[in-house]
Motif scaffolding. Structure first.
Motif, short mmCIF file in Angstrom:
data_model
loop_
_atom_site.label_atom_id
_atom_site.label_comp_id
_atom_site.label_asym_id
_atom_site.label_seq_id
_atom_site.Cartn_x
_atom_site.Cartn_y
_atom_site.Cartn_z
N ASP A 1 0.78 -1.23 0.00
CA ASP A 1 0.00 0.00 0.00
C ASP A 1 0.82 1.28 0.00
N ARG A 2 2.05 1.20 -0.45
CA ARG A 2 2.84 2.42 -0.55
C ARG A 2 3.45 2.58 -1.93
N PHE A 3 2.72 2.16 -2.95
CA PHE A 3 3.21 2.34 -4.30
C PHE A 3 3.36 3.83 -4.60
N GLY A 4 4.52 4.19 -5.07
CA GLY A 4 4.84 5.59 -5.36
C GLY A 4 5.80 6.19 -4.35
N ILE A 5 5.92 5.58 -3.16
CA ILE A 5 6.90 6.07 -2.18
C ILE A 5 8.20 5.31 -2.43
N ASN A 6 8.92 5.77 -3.41
CA ASN A 6 10.10 5.04 -3.89
C ASN A 6 11.38 5.78 -3.51
N ARG B 1 -4.43 -12.81 -0.18
CA ARG B 1 -4.02 -12.23 1.09
C ARG B 1 -3.43 -10.83 0.91
N LEU B 2 -3.61 -10.22 -0.27
CA LEU B 2 -3.00 -8.92 -0.57
C LEU B 2 -4.05 -7.88 -0.91
N VAL B 3 -3.81 -6.65 -0.46
CA VAL B 3 -4.62 -5.50 -0.86
C VAL B 3 -3.67 -4.38 -1.28
N LEU B 4 -4.16 -3.48 -2.13
CA LEU B 4 -3.31 -2.50 -2.79
C LEU B 4 -3.70 -1.06 -2.45
N SER B 5 -2.72 -0.17 -2.46
CA SER B 5 -2.94 1.27 -2.25
C SER B 5 -1.63 2.01 -2.48
N HIS B 6 -1.70 3.34 -2.28
CA HIS B 6 -0.53 4.20 -2.41
C HIS B 6 -0.10 4.85 -1.09
N ASP B 7 -1.02 4.94 -0.10
CA ASP B 7 -0.77 5.75 1.10
C ASP B 7 -0.50 7.19 0.69
N ALA B 8 -1.22 7.64 -0.33
CA ALA B 8 -1.06 9.01 -0.83
C ALA B 8 -2.05 9.93 -0.13
N ALA B 9 -1.99 11.21 -0.45
CA ALA B 9 -2.92 12.19 0.11
C ALA B 9 -3.10 13.32 -0.89
N CYS B 10 -4.22 14.01 -0.78
CA CYS B 10 -4.39 15.21 -1.58
C CYS B 10 -3.43 16.31 -1.10
N TYR B 11 -3.20 16.30 0.21
CA TYR B 11 -2.25 17.26 0.79
C TYR B 11 -1.71 16.66 2.06
N ASP C 1 1.15 17.69 5.15
CA ASP C 1 2.08 18.73 5.60
C ASP C 1 3.35 18.15 6.20
N TRP C 2 3.50 16.82 6.15
CA TRP C 2 4.74 16.19 6.61
C TRP C 2 5.87 16.36 5.58
N VAL C 3 5.52 16.73 4.37
CA VAL C 3 6.49 16.84 3.29
C VAL C 3 6.46 18.27 2.76
N ASP C 4 7.60 18.89 2.69
CA ASP C 4 7.70 20.22 2.10
C ASP C 4 7.32 20.11 0.62
N PRO C 5 6.34 20.89 0.16
CA PRO C 5 5.95 20.81 -1.25
C PRO C 5 7.12 20.97 -2.21
N ALA C 6 8.14 21.67 -1.79
CA ALA C 6 9.31 21.87 -2.64
C ALA C 6 10.07 20.57 -2.89
N HIS C 7 9.80 19.53 -2.07
CA HIS C 7 10.53 18.27 -2.20
C HIS C 7 9.69 17.16 -2.84
N LEU C 8 8.43 17.47 -3.15
CA LEU C 8 7.57 16.42 -3.69
C LEU C 8 8.03 15.94 -5.07
N HIS C 9 8.86 16.72 -5.74
CA HIS C 9 9.37 16.27 -7.04
C HIS C 9 10.22 15.01 -6.90
N LEU C 10 10.68 14.72 -5.68
CA LEU C 10 11.46 13.50 -5.45
C LEU C 10 10.59 12.25 -5.47
N LEU C 11 9.27 12.45 -5.43
CA LEU C 11 8.33 11.32 -5.43
C LEU C 11 7.30 11.52 -6.55
#
Length: 329
Positions: free
Chosen positions: A236-241, A264-274, A276-286
């Motif tokens: 459930d953390r696809f995209g957090i690479n 026995r598996l379920v899927l997700s990204h653990d993403a959010a619309c917003y 605040d734990w991540v500085d928007p300036a650093h989101l390009h890393l993900l």
């Protein structure tokens, strides 16, 4: 027909469709947002942005998301309901519980079991009644009832505070039959701690529990051990690479399916619309950390490597439905 609570009321589990079991709308630090609103921006702007992102997700064929945002993560149900009303084609299942890796918040420190030694008698944990009320009556006067219980155990392990929350979640589950999702830290293998506390000691059926973030580990033997115990594993953390690559995450999913563990598996990204734990300036890393990544990139990748459409449907449709129905799987 079994039903599950959503932000817009109860729906038949047959209507859940393709489901992501771990997606946040907003992950916020409540005190910071209350005192430094410039970090948040405009409410209407944030809501409109979320509506657009969720409509795009629904257009991709996803019919349900579980939002495990609870106390400790900035849960604000009036905002969730406002968004849900604008995206009625997407079921949003909200959660109750408490998110901590170590101590309980100060509010709880001298309420409930924290007073046992002082008073010389057993004191009930107020968390349990809070969680049950969120499920049976609704949250904060909104009428929105929680459909999932949430707790966490991370690299710090089963601290006293963490164990207290796990036991409160277990008690609420026994009274409501609401499924449980547990934030875990697979590198520490603390899914085994969750098994000991929730299942061996509290008697919870592991088939009603999602071990979140299991896909952070490429150790398929360890994942198979947990799956054989009956848990659903959150890939459930696809995209957090960052610590683990896209290919490693996806190849682990392929290998688990090859071994016969799709049920026995379920899927997700653990993403959010917003968040605040991540500085928007650093989101390009993900750049792949968004709601559409599984549909656009993960599913084509795993199909090319032998994962069948039947297995994909099992992970996205059948397993979440069985989790909420309490059915064998």
């Amino acid at each position: 027909m079994p039903q599950v609570n959503t932000a817009l009321g109860a729906v038949d589990t047959a209507r859940l469709g393709r489901t992501y079991v771990h997606e946040h709308l907003f992950t916020l630090t409540a005190d910071v947002q209350a005192n430094y609103p410039e970090e948040w921006g405009g409410e209407d702007e944030r809501v409109a942005d979320a509506v657009g992102k969720l409509r795009a997700l629904a257009a991709q064929g996803i019919r349900t998301i579980v939002d495990p945002t609870v106390v400790g993560l900035g849960r604000h149900i009036p905002r969730v309901r406002r968004i849900a009303e604008q995206v009625p084609e997407l079921n949003i299942i909200v959660a109750t519980g408490l998110y901590t890796y170590d101590e309980v918040p100060g509010f709880f420190r001298y309420r409930g079991p924290g007073l046992n030694d002082v008073l010389g008698t057993e004191v009930a944990d107020p968390m349990v009644e809070m969680f049950v009320r969120d499920i049976t009556e609704g949250i904060a006067g909104t009428g929105v009832k929680a459909g999932m219980l949430k707790c966490a155990i991370d690299r710090q392990g089963p601290t006293d505070g963490v164990v207290r929350v796990l036991r409160a979640v277990a008690a609420a589950h026994r009274r409501t039959a609401t499924p449980i999702t547990v934030h875990t830290h697979p590198e520490s293998r603390n899914g085994l701690d969750a098994r000991r506390i929730l299942c061996d000691e509290e008697g919870i059926d592991p088939r009603r529990i999602v071990l979140g973030h299991s896909g952070d580990s490429p150790d398929c033997d360890h994942l198979a051990e947990l799956a054989d115990a009956g848990f659903l594993l959150g890939m459930d953390r696809f995209g957090i690479n960052l610590d683990i690559s896209f290919e490693t995450r996806a190849d682990t999913l392929v290998e688990m399916c090859r071994r016969g563990y799709a049920e026995r598996l379920v899927l997700s990204h653990d993403a959010a619309c917003y968040i605040d734990w991540v500085d928007p300036a650093h989101l390009h890393l993900l750049p792949q950390w968004h709601y559409l990544h599984i549909g656009e990139e993960v599913l084509p990748y795993i199909r090319e490597r032998g994962v069948s459409e039947e297995q994909i449907t099992t992970m996205l449709v059948d397993n979440p439905r069985r989790l909420f129905e309490g059915a064998d799987g």
